[in-house]
Write a protein that holds these residues in place. Structure first.
Motif, PDB file in Angstrom:
ATOM      1  N   ILE A  36      37.084  30.635  49.558  1.00 44.62           N
ATOM      2  CA  ILE A  36      36.658  32.034  49.580  1.00 44.62           C
ATOM      3  C   ILE A  36      35.583  32.283  48.527  1.00 44.62           C
ATOM      4  N   GLY A  37      34.942  33.434  48.607  1.00 45.36           N
ATOM      5  CA  GLY A  37      33.914  33.833  47.660  1.00 45.36           C
ATOM      6  C   GLY A  37      33.263  35.112  48.125  1.00 45.36           C
ATOM      7  N   PRO A  38      32.551  35.834  47.236  1.00 46.53           N
ATOM      8  CA  PRO A  38      31.985  37.141  47.577  1.00 46.53           C
ATOM      9  C   PRO A  38      31.085  37.158  48.805  1.00 46.53           C
ATOM     10  N   ASP A  39      30.416  36.038  49.097  1.00 47.64           N
ATOM     11  CA  ASP A  39      29.532  35.979  50.260  1.00 47.64           C
ATOM     12  C   ASP A  39      30.050  35.020  51.335  1.00 47.64           C
ATOM     13  N   ILE A  40      31.315  34.595  51.186  1.00 49.30           N
ATOM     14  CA  ILE A  40      31.895  33.643  52.139  1.00 49.30           C
ATOM     15  C   ILE A  40      33.093  34.255  52.852  1.00 49.30           C
ATOM     16  N   ASP A  41      34.080  34.669  52.085  1.00 49.52           N
ATOM     17  CA  ASP A  41      35.335  35.193  52.631  1.00 49.52           C
ATOM     18  C   ASP A  41      35.953  36.085  51.560  1.00 49.52           C
ATOM     19  N   VAL A  42      36.212  37.332  51.924  1.00 52.02           N
ATOM     20  CA  VAL A  42      36.701  38.319  50.956  1.00 52.02           C
ATOM     21  C   VAL A  42      38.049  38.866  51.417  1.00 52.02           C
ATOM     22  N   PRO A  43      39.160  38.304  50.950  1.00 53.99           N
ATOM     23  CA  PRO A  43      40.485  38.803  51.328  1.00 53.99           C
ATOM     24  C   PRO A  43      40.787  40.165  50.699  1.00 53.99           C
ATOM     25  N   ALA A  44      41.830  40.794  51.218  1.00 54.27           N
ATOM     26  CA  ALA A  44      42.331  42.062  50.690  1.00 54.27           C
ATOM     27  C   ALA A  44      43.850  42.045  50.833  1.00 54.27           C
ATOM     28  N   SER A  54      37.229  48.813  52.051  1.00 55.46           N
ATOM     29  CA  SER A  54      37.099  47.508  51.403  1.00 55.46           C
ATOM     30  C   SER A  54      35.637  47.072  51.376  1.00 55.46           C
ATOM     31  N   ALA A  55      34.929  47.281  52.471  1.00 55.33           N
ATOM     32  CA  ALA A  55      33.503  46.944  52.500  1.00 55.33           C
ATOM     33  C   ALA A  55      32.711  47.843  51.559  1.00 55.33           C
ATOM     34  N   LEU A  56      33.132  49.105  51.451  1.00 48.86           N
ATOM     35  CA  LEU A  56      32.485  50.001  50.487  1.00 48.86           C
ATOM     36  C   LEU A  56      32.771  49.543  49.058  1.00 48.86           C
ATOM     37  N   GLU A  57      33.958  48.992  48.829  1.00 55.48           N
ATOM     38  CA  GLU A  57      34.269  48.414  47.516  1.00 55.48           C
ATOM     39  C   GLU A  57      33.345  47.234  47.228  1.00 55.48           C
ATOM     40  N   MET A  58      33.116  46.395  48.228  1.00 53.67           N
ATOM     41  CA  MET A  58      32.190  45.272  48.068  1.00 53.67           C
ATOM     42  C   MET A  58      30.793  45.763  47.711  1.00 53.67           C
ATOM     43  N   ALA A  59      30.371  46.852  48.355  1.00 54.91           N
ATOM     44  CA  ALA A  59      29.046  47.410  48.074  1.00 54.91           C
ATOM     45  C   ALA A  59      28.963  47.903  46.629  1.00 54.91           C
ATOM     46  N   GLY A 111      35.641  31.965  37.113  1.00 52.36           N
ATOM     47  CA  GLY A 111      34.878  32.961  36.389  1.00 52.36           C
ATOM     48  C   GLY A 111      34.948  34.309  37.087  1.00 52.36           C
ATOM     49  N   TYR A 112      34.429  35.330  36.448  1.00 51.53           N
ATOM     50  CA  TYR A 112      34.548  36.696  36.937  1.00 51.53           C
ATOM     51  C   TYR A 112      33.577  36.953  38.088  1.00 51.53           C
ATOM     52  N   LYS A 113      34.121  37.122  39.284  1.00 53.06           N
ATOM     53  CA  LYS A 113      33.328  37.479  40.462  1.00 53.06           C
ATOM     54  C   LYS A 113      34.085  38.591  41.171  1.00 53.06           C
ATOM     55  N   ASN A 114      33.795  39.836  40.790  1.00 55.33           N
ATOM     56  CA  ASN A 114      34.671  40.917  41.236  1.00 55.33           C
ATOM     57  C   ASN A 114      34.544  41.251  42.714  1.00 55.33           C
ATOM     58  N   GLY A 115      33.603  40.637  43.426  1.00 55.73           N
ATOM     59  CA  GLY A 115      33.484  40.886  44.862  1.00 55.73           C
ATOM     60  C   GLY A 115      34.302  39.951  45.718  1.00 55.73           C
ATOM     61  N   VAL A 116      35.150  39.109  45.096  1.00 62.43           N
ATOM     62  CA  VAL A 116      35.882  38.106  45.869  1.00 62.43           C
ATOM     63  C   VAL A 116      37.147  38.656  46.516  1.00 62.43           C
ATOM     64  N   LEU A 117      37.671  39.754  46.019  1.00 63.39           N
ATOM     65  CA  LEU A 117      38.846  40.407  46.590  1.00 63.39           C
ATOM     66  C   LEU A 117      38.598  41.905  46.618  1.00 63.39           C
ATOM     67  N   THR A 118      39.191  42.588  47.569  1.00 56.13           N
ATOM     68  CA  THR A 118      39.147  44.044  47.566  1.00 56.13           C
ATOM     69  C   THR A 118      40.570  44.590  47.496  1.00 56.13           C
ATOM     70  N   LEU A 144      41.430  49.919  39.587  1.00 54.44           N
ATOM     71  CA  LEU A 144      40.217  50.652  39.220  1.00 54.44           C
ATOM     72  C   LEU A 144      39.606  50.155  37.922  1.00 54.44           C
ATOM     73  N   THR A 145      40.381  49.494  37.081  1.00 55.53           N
ATOM     74  CA  THR A 145      39.856  49.008  35.809  1.00 55.53           C
ATOM     75  C   THR A 145      39.091  47.696  35.940  1.00 55.53           C
ATOM     76  N   TYR A 146      39.149  47.057  37.100  1.00 54.39           N
ATOM     77  CA  TYR A 146      38.415  45.791  37.240  1.00 54.39           C
ATOM     78  C   TYR A 146      37.724  45.672  38.595  1.00 54.39           C
ATOM     79  N   GLY A 147      37.059  46.741  39.002  1.00 47.33           N
ATOM     80  CA  GLY A 147      36.185  46.676  40.165  1.00 47.33           C
ATOM     81  C   GLY A 147      36.707  47.276  41.441  1.00 47.33           C
ATOM     82  N   GLY A 148      37.866  47.922  41.394  1.00 44.72           N
ATOM     83  CA  GLY A 148      38.404  48.538  42.601  1.00 44.72           C
ATOM     84  C   GLY A 148      37.697  49.838  42.947  1.00 44.72           C
ATOM     85  N   SER A 149      37.967  50.336  44.137  1.00 49.91           N
ATOM     86  CA  SER A 149      37.336  51.565  44.611  1.00 49.91           C
ATOM     87  C   SER A 149      38.336  52.698  44.719  1.00 49.91           C
TER      88      SER A 149
END
Length: 449
Positions: free
Chosen positions: A159-167, A381-386, A189-196, A200-205
């Motif tokens: 998985i990865g931010p531009d490969i597969d983003v689980p939720a 979730s897609a809006l969170e990715m954005a 390492g920190y890639k906050n787009g890898v999960l949705t 809210l304190t670490y990249g949630g929407s």
């Protein structure tokens, strides 16, 4: 020249032969295939390119061992899955489900549905799904953490931010997402787009928790408007008592309807005065208690244990199946129709059997299929990715407004497709066709891959 019916029938027979033991997957495929016959008559080039057979075969199916140690020091082993179904319009996107019932058939049915659901949102996300037969119920926080860390140690390879983003999905809430994200970060390492569905304190929407329930109600609102009606004064029955059910109940109350029953796996509670949302949230979000405890706070409410009368025997104007697959069968559908239900909106994934759907459509009940009506969760979730990509958080109101417009567009596009293909009002057919066409066009443009 091969007709659409001949092509669809031939592909389905091949799918059945190759997946004969996967009942849930075959059910999902059959429901979609039946809708697509007129599409192939109109676009025979998709037959020549064999789009359907290519689409129904996942791009990748992953199955892996998940060993972990419980609080007694005993080594336990579960099975993990990730099905990466289609990347035609974007990275794989779909939840993780932790539940004893999880098997490859269920994950494949969910992943297949996700292709069309994600397409309907209008956002650039493909279809995927995953999970495990691990049951988080009754487990300590430390046990859940050890399991999720082991699960992610294997999953992170794929998985990865531009490969597969689980939720999240059933059994995977904020706690589980936090542990999963922490382990991914430790390894990559920190890639906050890898999960949705993150905190809210670490990249949630904002509005992600509410999104699926709110979105289902927004979709139902469009169905009611088409009938010249609204929520004011309507009664509703909502199965389930997780995020989807809780926030569908919240939004229904806000728009003037009264939810009179909710459920969990132990049974359902009926409150003719209307379900008290504060009590429901306390029991389910804080205490993680069984729904029977609702009657301790509201003695006039009535609890019916599982195995007794179905929640769908309660007379109501609106029904929202928001629990799990195939929870609403033909007998339930007949009971709802006999009691005058005017709209059924699927908040869960494939909660109605094919026979139940047919009964609703024949009775003229407005029916919102899951891939359209419950797309709000993956949309946000897609809006969170954005937001993660922009490093910019949006307000609750901004996200909620975007969600409303997405759900309205899903209804409009589904209704238009149904009308174009001669089945006006049939949102099952319309949603399947509208979702399919976008994916088919992308697949055709990209060649045989």
């Amino acid at each position: 020249m091969t007709t659409g019916k001949e092509y669809v029938t031939a592909v389905f027979e091949k799918v059945k032969a190759q997946n004969s033991h996967e009942a849930e997957f075959l059910q999902a495929v059959e429901e979609v295939f039946d809708s697509l016959i007129p599409v192939f008559d109109k676009y025979p080039e998709y037959i020549e390119e064999n789009i359907l057979e290519r689409l129904v075969e996942p791009e990748r199916v992953l199955s892996f061992r998940v060993p972990w140690v419980d609080d007694r020091g005993q080594v336990q082993v579960n099975r993990g899955y990730r099905v990466q179904f289609s990347s035609a319009i974007g990275p794989y996107k779909g939840g993780l489900r932790f539940h004893p019932s999880v098997n490859q058939s269920i994950i494949k049915f969910l992943g297949f549905e996700q292709i069309f659901k994600n397409s309907l949102t209008g956002l650039p996300i493909g279809g995927g799904k995953g999970g495990s037969n691990f049951d988080p119920k009754g487990k300590s926080d430390n046990e859940v953490m050890r399991f999720t860390q082991s699960f992610m140690t294997e999953l992170q390879k794929y998985i990865g931010p531009d490969i597969d983003v689980p939720a999240g999905d059933i059994g995977v809430g904020g706690r589980e997402i936090g542990y999963l994200f922490g382990q991914y970060k430790r390894l990559n390492g920190y890639k906050n787009g890898v999960l949705t569905g993150k905190g809210l304190t670490y990249g949630g929407s904002l509005a992600r928790t509410e999104a699926t329930g709110y979105g289902a109600v927004y979709f139902a609102e469009q169905m009611l408007k088409a009938r010249g009606e609204g929520f004011a004064g309507k009664t509703a029955v909502v199965s389930g008592s997780g995020n989807v059910a809780i926030y569908a109940t919240e939004k229904l109350h806000a728009l003037g309807a009264k939810v009179i029953a909710v459920s969990d796996s132990s049974g359902y509670v009926y409150d003719k005065e209307g379900i008290n949302l504060e009590t429901l949230k306390q029991l389910k979000e804080v205490e993680r208690a069984r729904i029977v405890k609702y009657t301790e706070h509201h003695p006039n409410a009535v609890f019916t244990p599982a195995g007794g009368d179905s929640i769908w025997t309660i007379k109501a104007d609106l029904a929202f199946p928001c629990a799990t697959q195939n929870e609403l069968n033909a007998a339930d559908a007949k009971a709802l129709v006999a009691n005058g239900v005017i709209a059924v909106t699927e908040g869960a994934n494939m909660p109605s059997t094919l026979e139940a759907i047919e009964i609703f459509l024949e009775a003229g009940v407005s029916f919102g299929p899951a891939k359209a009506a419950n797309a709000g969760g993956v949309a946000v979730s897609a809006l969170e990715m954005a937001q993660n990509s922009q490093r910019t958080p949006w307000t609750f109101e901004e996200v909620d407004s975007k969600l409303y417009q997405i759900m309205k567009a899903i209804y409009t596009n589904s209704a238009a497709a149904a009308k174009e293909f001669g089945e006006e009002g049939n949102l099952v057919l319309g949603a399947n066709i509208a979702g399919f066409l976008k994916v088919a066009q992308a697949m055709s443009a990209q060649g045989v891959v």
